[in-house]
Design a protein around this motif. Structure first.
Motif, PDB file in Angstrom:
ATOM      1  N   ASP A   1      -9.425  -4.204  -1.718  1.00  0.00           N
ATOM      2  CA  ASP A   1     -10.220  -3.878  -1.183  1.00  0.00           C
ATOM      3  C   ASP A   1     -11.706  -5.072  -1.479  1.00  0.00           C
ATOM      4  O   ASP A   1     -12.704  -5.392  -0.860  1.00  0.00           O
ATOM      5  CB  ASP A   1     -10.795  -2.794  -0.886  1.00  0.00           C
ATOM      6  CG  ASP A   1     -10.148  -2.362  -1.537  1.00  0.00           C
ATOM      7  OD1 ASP A   1      -8.718  -2.422   0.176  1.00  0.00           O
ATOM      8  OD2 ASP A   1      -9.684  -0.336  -0.710  1.00  0.00           O
TER       9      ASP A   1
ATOM     10  N   ASP B   1       0.818  -1.018   0.473  1.00  0.00           N
ATOM     11  CA  ASP B   1       0.471  -0.064  -0.074  1.00  0.00           C
ATOM     12  C   ASP B   1       0.906   1.409  -0.416  1.00  0.00           C
ATOM     13  O   ASP B   1       0.640   1.811  -1.025  1.00  0.00           O
ATOM     14  CB  ASP B   1      -1.562  -0.260   1.243  1.00  0.00           C
ATOM     15  CG  ASP B   1      -2.140  -1.258   1.005  1.00  0.00           C
ATOM     16  OD1 ASP B   1      -1.913  -1.505  -0.020  1.00  0.00           O
ATOM     17  OD2 ASP B   1      -3.126  -1.077   2.273  1.00  0.00           O
TER      18      ASP B   1
ATOM     19  N   SER C   1     -15.316   0.159  -4.560  1.00  0.00           N
ATOM     20  CA  SER C   1     -15.267  -0.207  -2.589  1.00  0.00           C
ATOM     21  C   SER C   1     -15.769   0.716  -2.306  1.00  0.00           C
ATOM     22  O   SER C   1     -16.948   0.110  -1.515  1.00  0.00           O
ATOM     23  CB  SER C   1     -13.524  -0.433  -1.858  1.00  0.00           C
ATOM     24  OG  SER C   1     -13.350  -1.538  -2.802  1.00  0.00           O
ATOM     25  N   LYS C   2     -15.343   2.036  -2.106  1.00  0.00           N
ATOM     26  CA  LYS C   2     -16.607   3.095  -1.751  1.00  0.00           C
ATOM     27  C   LYS C   2     -17.338   2.875  -2.217  1.00  0.00           C
ATOM     28  O   LYS C   2     -18.464   3.353  -1.349  1.00  0.00           O
ATOM     29  CB  LYS C   2     -15.246   4.245  -1.990  1.00  0.00           C
ATOM     30  CG  LYS C   2     -14.116   4.171  -1.487  1.00  0.00           C
ATOM     31  CD  LYS C   2     -12.848   6.169  -2.226  1.00  0.00           C
ATOM     32  CE  LYS C   2     -11.647   5.825  -0.320  1.00  0.00           C
ATOM     33  NZ  LYS C   2     -10.824   6.673  -1.221  1.00  0.00           N
TER      34      LYS C   2
ATOM     35  N   SER D   1     -10.150  -0.120  -8.324  1.00  0.00           N
ATOM     36  CA  SER D   1     -11.243  -1.964  -7.139  1.00  0.00           C
ATOM     37  C   SER D   1     -11.199  -0.443  -5.449  1.00  0.00           C
ATOM     38  O   SER D   1     -12.343  -0.943  -5.327  1.00  0.00           O
ATOM     39  CB  SER D   1      -9.602  -2.050  -6.149  1.00  0.00           C
ATOM     40  OG  SER D   1     -10.358  -3.054  -5.496  1.00  0.00           O
ATOM     41  N   SER D   2     -10.773   0.305  -5.610  1.00  0.00           N
ATOM     42  CA  SER D   2     -11.217   1.477  -4.723  1.00  0.00           C
ATOM     43  C   SER D   2     -12.249   2.089  -4.925  1.00  0.00           C
ATOM     44  O   SER D   2     -12.641   2.729  -4.377  1.00  0.00           O
ATOM     45  CB  SER D   2      -9.530   2.174  -4.172  1.00  0.00           C
ATOM     46  OG  SER D   2      -8.185   1.828  -3.447  1.00  0.00           O
TER      47      SER D   2
ATOM     48  N   TYR E   1      -5.459  -1.044  -8.702  1.00  0.00           N
ATOM     49  CA  TYR E   1      -5.804  -0.725  -7.329  1.00  0.00           C
ATOM     50  C   TYR E   1      -6.236   0.586  -7.561  1.00  0.00           C
ATOM     51  O   TYR E   1      -7.263   0.194  -5.877  1.00  0.00           O
ATOM     52  CB  TYR E   1      -4.231  -0.689  -6.711  1.00  0.00           C
ATOM     53  CG  TYR E   1      -4.299  -0.194  -5.447  1.00  0.00           C
ATOM     54  CD1 TYR E   1      -4.139  -1.353  -4.632  1.00  0.00           C
ATOM     55  CD2 TYR E   1      -3.825   1.300  -4.843  1.00  0.00           C
ATOM     56  CE1 TYR E   1      -4.236  -0.870  -2.616  1.00  0.00           C
ATOM     57  CE2 TYR E   1      -3.713   1.504  -3.376  1.00  0.00           C
ATOM     58  CZ  TYR E   1      -3.719   0.133  -2.729  1.00  0.00           C
ATOM     59  OH  TYR E   1      -4.243   0.949  -1.593  1.00  0.00           O
ATOM     60  N   LYS E   2      -6.515   0.985  -7.827  1.00  0.00           N
ATOM     61  CA  LYS E   2      -7.250   2.404  -7.923  1.00  0.00           C
ATOM     62  C   LYS E   2      -8.687   2.205  -7.913  1.00  0.00           C
ATOM     63  O   LYS E   2      -9.189   2.529  -7.413  1.00  0.00           O
ATOM     64  CB  LYS E   2      -6.489   3.375  -8.691  1.00  0.00           C
ATOM     65  CG  LYS E   2      -5.074   4.167  -7.723  1.00  0.00           C
ATOM     66  CD  LYS E   2      -5.411   4.955  -6.786  1.00  0.00           C
ATOM     67  CE  LYS E   2      -3.805   5.925  -6.571  1.00  0.00           C
ATOM     68  NZ  LYS E   2      -5.028   6.478  -5.069  1.00  0.00           N
TER      69      LYS E   2
END
Length: 202
Positions: free
Chosen positions: A131, A13, A71-72, A67-68, A64-65
């Motif tokens: 996430d 991370d 997730s939010k 996925s974030s 990754y971004k």
């Protein structure tokens, strides 16, 4: 997650966060692996535990971004009482667009290099560092809404392509419309796409 796994996740991370900061502040071409590890405070060998090279970290960072973002949006969805699949998808998309509108550095970063292949690695990933396994959640949402998706991956591909291709200029340049003016047209199109790809279970 065990203590060792937690420490590994924290290091990854940190590398992601540092790489994103450097890529968006000084540019991808001007950022070296040495820059990343030095600012992240980790050894260069640690970098190569997770990434092959600078291009690999960029592609994984985009996933990754992405996925974030999902997730939010999914966490926000959990606070609602929506039960219609189309309404749920529009809610998620709207939440993601709003996040990108608030973080134009992220929009510029992912929009420039975003491809379905990279995005798919986030959507269908079982990576412990992601996430949310969004693709599984997407299928579960359809099931909970008593909806069968004829071509779930194709539908998602079409939505991602439409949103990604059309929102960039609306958010950054207000062209041909501001994003708020454009949303009704976008969401009407997405609802039509969904309608052609779902079959209500009897």
């Amino acid at each position: 997650m065990g203590r060792l796994d937690e420490k590994k996740k924290q290091k990854k991370d940190t590398l992601f966060t540092t790489a994103f900061e450097l890529f968006t502040s000084q540019g991808f071409n001007k950022t070296s692996i040495s820059d990343i590890v030095q600012q992240a405070g980790v050894a260069k060998g640690t970098f190569y535990l997770y990434f092959k090279d600078k291009y690999d970290v960029k592609n994984k960072l985009i996933a990754y971004k992405a996925s974030s973002l999902f997730s939010k949006a999914v966490r926000a969805l959990d606070e609602t009482t929506l039960t219609d699949f189309s309404d749920i998808m529009i809610f998620l998309i709207d939440h993601i667009i709003n996040q990108l509108e608030e973080n134009t550095n992220l929009l510029r970063f992912i929009a420039k290099d975003l491809s379905w292949g990279i995005f798919k690695s986030a959507l269908l990933s079982n990576d412990e560092h992601m996430d949310t396994d969004f693709y599984d959640r997407y299928l579960m949402l359809a099931k909970e809404c008593n909806v069968t998706l004829n071509n779930p991956e194709i539908l998602l591909f079409m939505i991602v392509e439409l949103v990604g291709a059309s929102c960039y200029n609306c958010i950054l340049n207000s062209t041909p419309l501001t994003i708020e003016e454009y949303k009704p047209f976008l969401y009407q199109s997405i609802r039509s796409m969904i309608a052609t790809q779902i079959q209500t279970n009897s």
